[in-house]
Write a protein that holds these residues in place. Structure first.
Motif, PDB file in Angstrom:
ATOM      1  N   THR A 149       0.806  -1.218   0.000  1.00 62.71           N
ATOM      2  CA  THR A 149       0.000   0.000   0.000  1.00 62.71           C
ATOM      3  C   THR A 149       0.843   1.274   0.000  1.00 62.71           C
ATOM      4  N   SER A 150       2.171   1.126  -0.051  1.00 53.76           N
ATOM      5  CA  SER A 150       3.014   2.318  -0.058  1.00 53.76           C
ATOM      6  C   SER A 150       2.942   3.012  -1.412  1.00 53.76           C
ATOM      7  N   THR A 151       3.181   4.301  -1.413  1.00 51.91           N
ATOM      8  CA  THR A 151       3.090   5.068  -2.656  1.00 51.91           C
ATOM      9  C   THR A 151       4.202   4.687  -3.628  1.00 51.91           C
ATOM     10  N   LEU A 152       5.368   4.325  -3.119  1.00 55.36           N
ATOM     11  CA  LEU A 152       6.473   3.923  -3.987  1.00 55.36           C
ATOM     12  C   LEU A 152       6.124   2.651  -4.762  1.00 55.36           C
ATOM     13  N   PHE A 153       5.495   1.688  -4.095  1.00 57.59           N
ATOM     14  CA  PHE A 153       5.082   0.450  -4.758  1.00 57.59           C
ATOM     15  C   PHE A 153       4.019   0.728  -5.806  1.00 57.59           C
ATOM     16  N   ILE A 154       3.045   1.543  -5.464  1.00 57.70           N
ATOM     17  CA  ILE A 154       1.957   1.852  -6.392  1.00 57.70           C
ATOM     18  C   ILE A 154       2.485   2.598  -7.613  1.00 57.70           C
ATOM     19  N   GLU A 155       3.405   3.536  -7.410  1.00 54.46           N
ATOM     20  CA  GLU A 155       4.009   4.242  -8.538  1.00 54.46           C
ATOM     21  C   GLU A 155       4.836   3.300  -9.402  1.00 54.46           C
TER      22      GLU A 155
END
Length: 75
Positions: free
Chosen positions: A39-45
């Motif tokens: 759910t981290s933004t780095l993973f999603i990006e």
């Protein structure tokens, strides 16, 4: 009896354990950390950039590869 079809069974079992055992340990021991990583933004990006790159590559393959395949038929 032909035992040659069972020759790769130990290798298949070993590779399966090498792939499945670390995943099982991650899911059992670190499921909280794993969910926070997903759910981290780095993973999603990262997933977004990867999917965008895959879509662009597929579109270019269709646009350039399909006409090339018709232009140079095999046989």
């Amino acid at each position: 009896m032909d035992n040659s079809r069972y020759a790769f069974t130990p290798f298949i079992i070993l590779i399966s354990l090498m792939l499945l055992l670390p995943m099982a340990v991650l899911l059992y021991e670190g499921h909280g950390y794993l969910m926070s990583a997903f759910t981290s933004t780095l993973f999603i990006e990262g997933v977004t950039v990867t999917l965008l790159g895959a879509m662009i590559a597929a579109a270019l393959t269709l646009i350039l590869g399909l006409p090339t395949a018709y232009a140079y038929p095999v046989g």
